[in-house]
Design a protein around this motif. Structure first.
Motif, short mmCIF file in Angstrom:
data_model
loop_
_atom_site.label_atom_id
_atom_site.label_comp_id
_atom_site.label_asym_id
_atom_site.label_seq_id
_atom_site.Cartn_x
_atom_site.Cartn_y
_atom_site.Cartn_z
N SER A 244 0.67 -1.20 -0.08
CA SER A 244 0.02 0.19 0.28
C SER A 244 0.85 1.30 -0.08
O SER A 244 1.78 1.27 0.77
N THR A 259 -5.11 2.40 -0.59
CA THR A 259 -5.13 1.64 -1.77
C THR A 259 -4.19 0.34 -1.50
O THR A 259 -3.24 0.50 -0.52
N GLU A 260 -4.45 -0.60 -2.46
CA GLU A 260 -3.54 -1.69 -1.97
C GLU A 260 -3.05 -2.48 -3.28
O GLU A 260 -4.08 -2.58 -4.06
N ASN A 261 -1.89 -2.58 -3.90
CA ASN A 261 -1.46 -3.29 -4.93
C ASN A 261 -1.42 -4.87 -4.74
O ASN A 261 -0.69 -5.32 -3.72
N ASP A 273 -6.28 -4.89 -7.97
CA ASP A 273 -5.83 -3.98 -6.84
C ASP A 273 -7.16 -3.74 -6.19
O ASP A 273 -8.20 -3.74 -6.66
N LYS A 274 -7.06 -2.99 -4.99
CA LYS A 274 -8.13 -2.76 -4.10
C LYS A 274 -8.27 -1.35 -3.34
O LYS A 274 -7.20 -0.76 -3.30
N LEU A 275 -9.49 -0.90 -3.27
CA LEU A 275 -9.50 0.07 -2.21
C LEU A 275 -10.23 -0.26 -0.73
O LEU A 275 -11.02 -1.20 -0.77
N LEU A 316 -10.46 -2.25 -8.00
CA LEU A 316 -10.23 -1.18 -8.72
C LEU A 316 -9.77 -1.83 -10.08
O LEU A 316 -9.54 -1.21 -11.17
N PRO A 322 -3.04 1.22 -7.82
CA PRO A 322 -3.35 2.48 -7.12
C PRO A 322 -2.44 3.00 -6.23
O PRO A 322 -1.98 2.17 -5.43
N MET A 325 -4.05 8.57 -2.60
CA MET A 325 -5.33 8.93 -2.84
C MET A 325 -5.80 10.18 -1.84
O MET A 325 -5.21 10.30 -0.86
N ILE A 343 -8.32 8.86 -6.95
CA ILE A 343 -7.10 8.02 -6.65
C ILE A 343 -6.15 7.83 -7.75
O ILE A 343 -6.75 7.82 -9.05
N GLU A 345 -3.72 6.52 -10.28
CA GLU A 345 -3.43 4.95 -10.54
C GLU A 345 -2.17 5.06 -11.42
O GLU A 345 -1.91 5.70 -12.55
#
Lengths: 419, 196
Positions: A244, A259-261, A273-275, A316, A322, A325, A343, A345
């Protein structure tokens, strides 16, 4: 403009450039494989550690190397014309020559501080009669991607050191060595670069990535901590987090969103990938057992079910990367942007056709339910595997416009709205 | 002693010249003039005649650019190069990269020790040097040309990487590769690569 370029220095990952080259010659027979679950690997990762889980399907993909000196002013002028925005919005170059620009933070007196990757610069951008002056105020730090400004002090996080520079804006030319206020952090380089987000108490949310792509992480990482820079006290705030490099405190609830890759080398399209949002202390977000809320890891699920973990607020997309943010809290943009999340990216490398390299807008309630995502700014991609630029962070300006840091073109953009 | 002295003097001259040179346009004559200040130390046509100073001719564009950026930022340390690099703009760096990349590479001298070269070739294969530096060792992108580089400079560079004096910037690629090299291997590698 010469002065703006002068002394500004780059850093970006030479590591990345080297990896790109090794792919170009396609020397290796077979697939790259590293045994990453050892302390030796964490402390002395090979230069191409991120290629260690190569698969036949994704073989040959490697992070691309950006231009060492960023984009020239002429290139930037052409670039901003290609960026697509919703009606009424405008993008312009705020400052060129900010090489490898990552997280931004405002000083109280209007100095824009910018961190960087690689070489380790921190910049200060000041306004000199309408002209932006970019000064390299710190050099040679260890990947100082994250920074923050509180009570007159600049805080820089350089992998395993949180450094405080008192009265920073009055001392841009002689910041000195600062004072390390927190260092109970491992020095692992891989995913060791960080981001800082302060809450109302002045504690920082700090992400800790695992020192590899996928594996059972060292217990000191794969988490988010909440760190008090005044005392050096810290709490482990969330677990099961991969890489993150961005987050913000929700102005409505005070909760931390980030955010997380997701892991690489599964395929072009999974995992996403996530929020995420942390509802309560100690939540586990799934890594390495479960990805994107519903995908057990083929090797490291180890009997765990996805239902054991906190699901993302929003997936995402795969390899959109991401990073920074921000909740939009300004008054300049149309009213429905209030509290939307913007965000940055950074875009793909482990995907045959790159995606990301844009800014997305997520509109979602403070409970994290029913998120809506739309593209806000795009146009930094060129062809299937090319970049004109890569957004890395976002910050609001006083007037309600936003600034965007681009670590590929080495520039800061300003996006504003008028009816 | 004499070589040392004149080298320092030349470099001092070059430093002053770079610092005082007017901002340059994309004009090739101006580029050439500015790049010629580098050749006071790095040799006519970018081929060094001076001990411990590398040839720059035909180095990849991006490699030249990165090294200047590293010198300027202090990640790569050298008492002659750092003060010069601090004066150099991004625009200059782009022009230098393109200029030196376009020059004719150095011609290797006759190999006076083929046995040593053979050892070097074996070491290079074992350490997989070509996977980044390419099969011809001409380098590519951010990765240096090694073919035809000055032998004693290659020894110096490998020792600098091995000891951690030089890291190559953000990545640890070369420090990791050079760390386990023995002095014998370094000698052989340098001899082999210098004679390609």
């Amino acid at each position: 403009m010469k002065s703006a370029f002068n002394r500004s220095v780059l850093a970006l990952a030479a590591i990345v450039a080297v990896a790109g080259a090794s792919q170009a010659s396609a020397q290796q027979t077979g697939l790259k494989k590293y045994e990453s679950g050892t302390k030796e690997f964490w402390t002395h990762p090979p230069d191409d550690w991120f290629l260690g889980d190569e698969t036949e399907a994704q073989k040959g993909l490697a992070p691309p190397s950006g231009p060492p000196t960023g984009a020239s002013e002429a290139e930037l002028a052409a670039l901003v014309k290609k960026i697509k925005l919703p009606a009424g919005f405008k993008i312009e170059v705020y400052a060129p020559g900010v090489l490898a620009a990552r997280q931004m933070a405002w000083g109280d007196k209007g100095t824009l501080f910018v961190g960087s990757f690689g070489l380790g610069n921190v910049y200060a951008i000041t306004d000199n009669g309408g002209k932006k002056e970019v000064k390299t105020i710190l050099k040679g730090l260890n990947m100082p991607t994250g920074l923050a400004f509180r009570d007159g002090a600049l805080y820089v996080i350089a992998v395993d050191k949180l450094i405080k520079y008192d009265n920073a804006e009055a001392n841009l030319d002689k910041l000195g060595d600062g004072k390390v206020v927190y260092d109970d952090m491992p020095s692992y380089a891989a995913h060791g670069w960080k981001y800082l987000a302060a809450d109302k108490d002045g504690w920082f949310y700090v992400p800790f990535g695992p020192p590899f792509n996928i594996g059972i992480p060292p217990t000191s990482v794969s988490q988010i901590r909440r760190v008090d820079p005044k005392t050096g006290n810290a709490e482990t705030w969330a677990l099961g987090v991969r890489n993150s490099v961005g987050g913000d405190v929700d102005p409505r609830s005070g909760k931390y969103w980030f955010t997380e890759n997701a892991r690489d080398w599964m395929s072009d399209d999974i995992p996403s990938d996530k929020l995420n949002m942390i509802s309560k202390i100690g939540e586990h977000f799934g890594y390495p057992y479960c990805h994107q809320g519903d995908l057990p890891d083929p090797k490291f699920a180890m009997g765990h079910k996805c239902s054991e973990f906190t699901p993302p607020v929003l997936n995402l997309g795969a390899h959109v990367a991401p990073l920074g943010m921000k909740f939009y809290t300004g008054d300049q943009f149309p009213a429905d942007y209030k509290n939307s999340i913007l965000i940055a990216e950074h875009g793909s490398w482990n995907r045959h056709k790159y995606q990301g390299a844009r800014i997305v807008r997520v509109t979602v309630g403070p409970d994290g339910k029913n998120p809506k995502e739309e593209v806000f700014a795009s146009g930094w991609l060129e062809g299937d595997q090319g970049y004109l630029g890569r957004p890395a962070d976002i910050i609001l300006a006083k007037d309600g416009s936003i600034l965007v840091a681009d670590d590929w073109a080495g520039a800061i953009y300003r996006i504003s709205y008028s009816k | 002693m004499r070589v040392r002295f004149s080298l320092k003097l030349l470099c001092a001259v070059a430093l002053v010249a770079v610092a005082s040179a007017p901002a340059i346009s994309a004009d090739t004559t101006a580029t050439k003039e500015k790049a010629e200040m580098c050749t006071a130390c790095h040799g006519e046509g970018g081929i060094s005649q001076t001990e411990n100073i590398p040839s720059l001719a035909a180095q990849p564009d991006q490699f030249i650019q990165w090294q200047l950026v590293f010198f300027r930022g202090g990640a790569r340390k050298n008492e002659q190069m750092q003060p010069i690099a601090e004066q150099v703009t991004n625009e200059d760096i782009r022009l230098f990269g393109a200029y030196f990349a376009a020059l004719t590479p150095p011609k290797p001298s006759t190999d006076d020790n083929p046995d040593l070269s053979k050892k070097g070739a074996e070491a290079a294969a074992g350490r997989r040097c070509a996977s980044c530096h390419t099969d011809t060792y001409a380098g590519t992108k951010a990765v240096a040309r090694l073919a035809g580089q000055r032998e004693e400079y290659l020894v110096k560079a490998l020792h600098d990487y091995k000891s951690g004096v030089r890291s190559g910037g953000a990545g640890s690629a070369m420090t990791d590769v050079a760390y386990p090299l023995s002095d014998e291997e370094i000698t052989a590698l340098a001899h082999y690569l210098a004679h390609l």
